[in-house]
Design a protein around this motif. Structure first.
Motif, short mmCIF file in Angstrom:
data_model
loop_
_atom_site.label_atom_id
_atom_site.label_comp_id
_atom_site.label_asym_id
_atom_site.label_seq_id
_atom_site.Cartn_x
_atom_site.Cartn_y
_atom_site.Cartn_z
N GLY A 85 -45.30 34.96 -4.51
CA GLY A 85 -45.21 33.89 -4.95
C GLY A 85 -46.60 33.22 -6.32
O GLY A 85 -46.35 32.63 -7.40
N PRO A 86 -46.98 33.63 -5.51
CA PRO A 86 -48.79 33.74 -6.27
C PRO A 86 -48.94 34.27 -7.48
O PRO A 86 -50.17 33.87 -7.99
N VAL A 87 -48.58 35.42 -7.64
CA VAL A 87 -49.23 36.36 -8.43
C VAL A 87 -47.78 36.49 -9.68
O VAL A 87 -48.29 37.40 -10.96
N TRP A 88 -46.77 36.65 -10.01
CA TRP A 88 -45.77 37.27 -10.22
C TRP A 88 -46.52 36.87 -11.50
O TRP A 88 -45.46 37.34 -12.48
N ASP A 89 -46.33 35.05 -11.59
CA ASP A 89 -46.74 34.76 -13.31
C ASP A 89 -47.67 35.33 -13.46
O ASP A 89 -47.34 35.70 -14.98
N GLY A 90 -48.73 36.10 -13.42
CA GLY A 90 -50.05 35.47 -13.78
C GLY A 90 -49.71 37.41 -13.89
O GLY A 90 -50.00 38.11 -15.57
N ASN A 91 -48.58 37.65 -13.39
CA ASN A 91 -48.18 39.38 -14.10
C ASN A 91 -47.41 39.69 -15.62
O ASN A 91 -48.00 40.43 -16.58
N GLU A 92 -46.81 38.88 -15.55
CA GLU A 92 -46.18 38.47 -16.54
C GLU A 92 -46.71 38.26 -18.13
O GLU A 92 -46.53 38.34 -18.70
N VAL A 93 -48.22 37.23 -17.71
CA VAL A 93 -49.49 37.44 -18.66
C VAL A 93 -49.66 38.93 -19.70
O VAL A 93 -49.50 38.98 -21.23
N TRP A 94 -49.50 40.20 -18.94
CA TRP A 94 -49.78 41.26 -19.56
C TRP A 94 -48.63 41.63 -21.12
O TRP A 94 -49.28 41.98 -21.16
N LEU A 95 -47.57 41.27 -20.43
CA LEU A 95 -46.37 41.57 -21.30
C LEU A 95 -46.50 40.81 -23.05
O LEU A 95 -45.97 41.31 -23.75
N LEU A 96 -47.07 39.62 -22.37
CA LEU A 96 -47.65 38.45 -23.22
C LEU A 96 -48.00 38.86 -24.42
O LEU A 96 -48.09 38.86 -25.53
N VAL A 97 -49.25 39.13 -23.64
CA VAL A 97 -50.50 39.94 -24.34
C VAL A 97 -49.90 41.38 -25.35
O VAL A 97 -50.42 41.48 -26.03
N ALA A 98 -48.92 42.12 -23.98
CA ALA A 98 -48.82 43.81 -24.89
C ALA A 98 -47.92 43.24 -26.18
O ALA A 98 -48.29 43.63 -26.66
N GLY A 99 -47.01 42.15 -26.20
CA GLY A 99 -45.98 42.15 -27.12
C GLY A 99 -46.38 41.64 -28.33
O GLY A 99 -46.82 41.91 -30.10
N GLY A 100 -47.99 40.08 -28.03
CA GLY A 100 -48.98 39.63 -28.97
C GLY A 100 -48.98 40.92 -30.24
O GLY A 100 -49.68 40.92 -30.93
N ALA A 101 -49.61 41.89 -29.13
CA ALA A 101 -51.19 43.07 -30.46
C ALA A 101 -50.46 43.50 -30.87
O ALA A 101 -50.97 44.24 -31.73
N THR A 102 -48.96 43.51 -30.25
CA THR A 102 -48.04 44.79 -31.12
C THR A 102 -47.74 44.47 -32.58
O THR A 102 -48.47 44.62 -33.63
N PHE A 103 -47.61 42.92 -32.18
CA PHE A 103 -47.13 41.91 -33.16
C PHE A 103 -48.50 42.11 -34.59
O PHE A 103 -48.33 42.37 -35.46
#
Length: 342
Positions: free
Chosen positions: A53-71
């Motif tokens: 519960g306290p960490v799942w949303d922070g873990n998804e930040v890596w996906l958002l940054v990976a997608g933005g960096a690829t773009f």
């Protein structure tokens, strides 16, 4: 020349972002899939969900940054990938939305039917996302049909080939093992022992299937670097399973964490210098040079990454430190238990 060097730097940075995403988000996908397997009642389901519960949303930040960096760093790669893989990526987004909503809305209803529906969203969203990410990355590494205009010429069934499907199964099994290790590390009582025993059983199955997939990858498109990464990943997985069998949950979780990190890193090593190989013709493959942004764009991005990456990593490390203690059924408030039974 400086621009060419930065393309390699950003390929490595994007690989690191995906490694971080799979190694961290992997265990909470695993926890989500294991809720109906490990939890025997509502209290234990609450315990399992509270571990992430306290960490799942922070873990998804890596996906958002990976997608933005690829773009930003490789716009041609982003365009071909997200247009060609549109349907599976859309399904991943829908599954993630349903999964994330389950964390937010599960506790807002008082009936068993309400909680069961959100549990189904958590379980199904976790499984579908894990499976489709495995299919997608297997196809990226093996190559897909791309024409001279850098456009994907296949369809969804092109991606559902034996190698892609095996990649999906491997990622599901690794995430299940990783999740079980995390539950054993973060809980106490009966659920801890069940999770540890299950981690050993699933881990052995994951080891067999993963070895087949990694050997297939190595034969198909591997390099010396990927071979080393794959061998060390296999050793880490076996070491993690052994640690779990011995009751050393911390070392066991580290083993699966390193397994996923090294396996994903090995896939990127097998991919380099391509970012999306073409099975139509090698001349049509997207590489770190022909798919990259301008040198000036990469230079600006590098300075931004240098400034903000330590802050993000530091904050997430602090979050894990704050929520490092084990939880068990006696941590669930009595009033909440009474409402859950009602």
């Amino acid at each position: 020349m400086f621009g060419l060097e930065l393309t390699t730097v950003w390929f490595v940075l994007i690989a690191v972002l995906w490694i971080g995403y799979f190694a961290l988000e992997g265990f909470d996908f695993g926890v989500g899939m294991l809720v109906p397997v490990l939890a025997r009642d509502e209290t234990e389901r609450r315990v399992m969900i509270n571990t992430v519960g306290p960490v799942w949303d922070g873990n998804e930040v890596w996906l958002l940054v990976a997608g933005g960096a690829t773009f930003a760093a490789f716009p041609e790669w982003y365009a071909t990938l997200f247009s060609g893989f549109y349907l599976p990526l859309l399904l991943i987004i829908v599954a993630l939305i349903l999964r994330n909503l389950s964390f937010e809305y599960r506790h807002k209803g008082d009936t068993a039917a309400w909680r069961a529906r959100w549990d189904a969203a958590l379980i199904g969203g976790s499984f579908l996302t894990a499976f489709l990410w495995g299919v997608a990355f297997a196809n990226i590494v093996a190559g897909v049909p791309i024409d001279a205009d850098k456009e994907f010429t296949g369809n969804l069934f092109t991606l559902l080939n034996p190698f892609g499907l095996l990649g999906g199964v491997v990622l599901v099994l690794l995430f299940l093992t990783h999740g079980a290790m995390f539950v054993a590390l973060k809980t106490d009582g009966e659920i801890r022992h069940r999770a540890r025993a299950l981690a050993v059983r699933i881990g052995l199955a994951a080891a067999v299937v993963a070895v087949v997939f990694l050997v297939w990858t190595q034969v198909q498109t591997g390099s010396v670097g990927s071979a080393v990464a794959f061998v060390v990943a296999a050793v880490c997985l076996l070491a993690g399973i052994g640690a779990a069998a011995a009751g050393r949950e911390g070392w066991a979780f580290l083993g699966t964490f390193l397994t996923i990190a090294l396996a994903v890193g090995g896939l990127f090593l097998a991919l380099f210098p391509d970012v999306m190989p073409s099975t139509t013709s090698a001349a049509f493959s997207l590489t770190t040079t022909n798919a990259a942004a301008t040198p000036y764009t990469l230079e600006i991005m590098t300075w931004v990454a240098v400034a903000f990456t330590p802050i993000v990593i530091g904050y997430q490390t602090w979050t894990y430190w704050v929520f490092r203690k084990r939880i068990s059924t006696h941590h669930i408030p009595t009033a909440d238990l009474a409402a859950a039974r009602g």
